[in-house]
Scaffold this motif. Structure first.
Motif: not given
Length: 778
Positions: A208-226, A254-263
């Motif tokens: 599912s990590f590719l499906a997140h629309k916003k990088p901050e959502q992906l960051a939250n998912n990453l931390l909760s999965t860890i 800032t980079t992780i939560t704002t740059d979706k392409y990088f993340f």
């Protein structure tokens, strides 16, 4: 009349028997290939030197597109392999290696040479040549195997590991540069990688990590999965909360939560480059390699005394200690878990697929302790990534939990690379070694890699700890390790390995085995650091282990010695240089260098004195028997000038690996006490500097030595030739010293050198050299 078709039929029979023609994913072709890339590579691979090459068989798999098998046949077993390997059309091995040299431009090649007309006389040779390399490796045995067996052997080979490891190192450098450009702190980079690796083990996150629309959502998912993965590993809730806190920076960076392409691209890159490596090469401290790379140019790791052990050394430990499926392994200074991972690999291999035993190994036989919370997070993550052992990783002080661990787990083997002392108030490295020993069962084995200074200390706190070890435990062996072993960590500490048997006082008269393991075959490269570039480590390791296991004594490499606490515990202190290597040719070469320097620098006021050889005194004597040793003058006590200004200026000498390089500048002789000024034709020794120590020269000028240079003054008159010979003798003892064990004071004075020079020193060497130069000039 021999018939090559018979050989080809035998090969077809083996291929058919091993299922090559039954697998839809396997393609067996003869003489040529329908695969355009292979066909093009064979265009100029003729065994005759011109035109296309036509191998007997070409085997490829649509599942393993990077791997190719090529087979060449000859009917006559006498035509199996030529001595020169360049009779391509006449010999099977020569021909198949020619094809491999062309095909390896795009593939990893298994080259198989077969000769003989019947199965009874059949000769089969295998060779592996990896993509874009020139080196060919003899490989496997003398049977044609199923494709899956070949592929498994190929991916698990040392050669393939080295190839993949170099790729991984390149990726770590590229990733480090990327994270640096994105302003992610060095200390957070390894945690970020480990967190992503943990999350990718979770199918829901991976899907599912590719499906997140916003990088901050992906960051939250990453931390909760860890956090979920830590909980699933049965780690106590309070520890999970602490670990989650260590990874919480992903929500604020800032980079992780704002740059979706990088993340997203970061996660994809880690899956492709790191997870693929770890799937192929299980139980390798991959995170440790990232940690080393990410902190190479930061000060935090060295400031904390953290020096991660190279993976080939962690594996070496398991073999020295004889780790097996029943071992209970403790690392009381765990770091990222490299020792535990190597131990786990060896133990699981020894379990031979016994799933019950393997489960017990993971649950009860691997114990780690780490004091620093951020390193603990990496270590426990590493264990989870490798599938176990995580519940027995302790965050805390090893001195406080030793008795608890001893009672609960009863460890039989202890490994450690303790924090290296960086300031006076730090604990001694041997304190951690003794702590490890205290935690082991009686008769258990402790292996520690620690600074050489611990082994050679002859006074103070370290001496007291050496006494404690001998009084309570058995010192089995000490091995001196390569000077630049920790080059990749940008740490210059010189180390040795202690092997100690726990809780059995050292028996009176028992000799300790001392190994000189300074050359492991690794080389330093600019792009990839210190690596096994020439695939020489496996043979070197086998030689080391055989010598150690059999307690062999080898000239220049190993010996046994009854040691006292006050002694220097290292082979270097007792090994003797091989002076037979200083033959006439080397002596002549050194004399030519001396004369050439005088000629090029207009130092021609030279007087020669020859004398016949006096009565020969055989054997070796201490250097101090033949020479007075004087130390130089610190640079703080003189004014050093770059250039010659006055007639009273003379050269100021520093340590150097070259004669010309030893000139640091000039000092005014009128400003220096006469006792520190030495005339030309004086022997001087470099006593410091990793690249300079021990190099010894005869001066062709008057000079003042600095404090890291010692001067040797003969106790009886010597000719220039004799001095040149003895300078070579001292230099040949360079192997005995290092940046951590310098040739100063008594160590220099106690070097054993020939009591008398050999007869060739008394030939008219100067006349011979001048005559040869005259011929060149003519």
């Amino acid at each position: 009349m021999v018939n090559e078709r018979k050989t080809e039929n035998i090969v077809r029979k083996y291929l058919r028997k091993n299922g090559y023609f039954d697998n839809a994913n396997t393609v067996v072709e003869e003489q040529k290939s329908d695969f355009a890339v292979v066909d093009k590579l064979l265009t100029h691979a003729s065994k005759k030197g011109m035109g296309r090459g036509y191998p007997e068989f070409i085997v490829r798999s649509t599942e393993h597109t990077d791997f190719l098998i090529v087979i060449e046949c000859k009917a006559d077993i006498k035509k199996h392999q030529s001595p020169t390997l360049d009779k391509y059309s006449e010999y099977a091995v020569d021909g198949v290696l020619l094809y491999a040299s062309f095909l390896s431009k795009e593939f990893d090649i298994l080259a198989i040479a077969v000769s003989g007309e019947n199965e009874a006389e059949l000769k089969i040779s295998h060779y592996l040549q990896l993509k874009n390399t020139q080196k060919v490796h003899s490989f496997l045995g003398k049977e044609i195997l199923p494709l899956n067996d070949y592929y498994a052997a190929y991916v698990q080979s040392d050669m393939k590991f080295n190839q993949d490891y170099l790729k991984l190192l390149q990726y770590t450098k590229e990733l480090n540069d990327l994270l640096h450009s994105k302003k992610i702190k060095e200390a957070q980079r390894s945690l970020l990688i480990s967190g992503i690796l943990i999350a990718l083990q979770n199918p829901a996150f991976k899907g599912s990590f590719l499906a997140h629309k916003k990088p901050e959502q992906l960051a939250n998912n990453l931390l909760s999965t860890i956090a979920d993965e830590f909980s699933n590993a049965n780690i106590p809730t309070d520890k999970v909360n602490n670990l989650k806190q260590a990874y919480s920076f992903v929500l604020t960076n800032t980079t992780i939560t704002t740059d979706k392409y990088f993340f997203v691209e970061l996660i994809k890159g880690i899956e492709t480059n790191v997870n693929n490596f770890m799937r192929t090469h299980q139980y390798f401290d991959t995170l440790g390699q990232f940690y080393i790379e990410f902190l190479r140019y930061a000060n935090s790791d060295k400031g904390l005394g953290i020096v991660l052990t190279p993976p080939h050394i962690t594996e070496l430990f398991t073999e020295i200690a004889g780790v097996n499926q029943d071992s209970v392994l403790l690392d009381n200074c765990m770091g990222t878990g490299g020792f535990l991972i190597s131990g786990m690999k060896t133990m699981i291999k020894d379990a031979k697929g016994n799933t019950t035993k393997i489960s017990n190994i993971k649950k009860n036989q691997l114990i780690g302790i780490e004091y620093q919370d951020d390193i603990y997070a990496l270590g426990i993550s590493n264990m989870i990534i490798h599938g176990d052992g995580k519940t027995n990783v302790y965050l805390g002080d090893c001195f406080e939990v030793a008795s608890q661990i001893n009672e609960k787990f009863k460890p039989t083997i202890g490994f450690l690379n303790p924090p290296y002392k960086s300031k006076k108030s730090d604990l001694e490295e041997l304190d951690f070694v003794i702590n490890n020993l205290n935690t082991l069962q009686k008769g258990g084995k402790c292996l520690a890699i620690i600074p050489l200074s611990c082994a050679i200390a002859t006074k103070g706190e370290v001496l007291e700890r050496k006494k404690h070890i001998l009084e309570n435990h058995t010192l089995e062996a000490i091995m001196s390790m390569p000077e630049d072993l920790f080059h990749n960590s940008k740490v210059g500490v010189v180390t040795c390995i202690f092997v100690i048997t726990a809780h059995i006082p050292h028996p009176k008269g028992k000799k300790t085995w001392l190994g000189y393991w300074r050359e492991d075959g690794f080389v330093k490269t600019k792009a990839k650091g210190r690596v096994d570039l020439n695939d020489s480590w496996t043979l070197k390791k086998e030689d080391w282990l055989n010598t150690y296991i059999n307690r062999e004594t080898k000239d220049g490499l190993s010996l046994t010695k009854e040691l006292k606490a006050e002694d220097e515990w290292c082979a270097e202190n007792y090994l003797v240089a091989n002076y037979e290597k200083i033959d006439f040719e080397l002596f002549k070469k050194n004399t030519q260098k001396y004369l050439a320097y005088r000629l090029l620098n207009d130092l021609l006021d030279l007087q020669f004195s020859n004398r016949s050889k006096t009565k020969q005194t055989n054997g070796l004597v201490a250097l101090s028997n033949l020479f007075h040793v004087y130390n130089g003058l610190a640079s703080s006590q003189v004014e050093v000038k770059e250039d010659l200004e006055f007639d009273t200026d003379i050269r100021y000498i520093r340590p150097s690996q070259s004669y010309a390089g030893s000139i640091a500048g000039y000092v005014d002789s009128l400003q220096v006490d006469e006792k520190h000024i030495y005339p030309d034709n004086t022997i001087y020794v470099s006593t410091d500097g990793q690249g300079s120590h021990s190099y010894t020269y005869v001066s062709s000028f008057s000079f003042v030595p600095n404090s890291n240079v010692s001067v040797l003054i003969p106790k009886v008159e010597m000719t220039l030739q004799e001095k040149i010979f003895y300078a070579a003798c001292v230099t040949s003892n360079r192997f005995k010293f290092s940046y951590g064990r310098k040739p100063k004071g008594d160590r220099l004075k106690e070097i054993m050198i020939p009591a008398s020079p050999p007869s060739f020193v008394y030939r008219d060497i100067f006349e011979e050299i001048f005559d040869s130069w005259k011929k060149v000039v003519k």
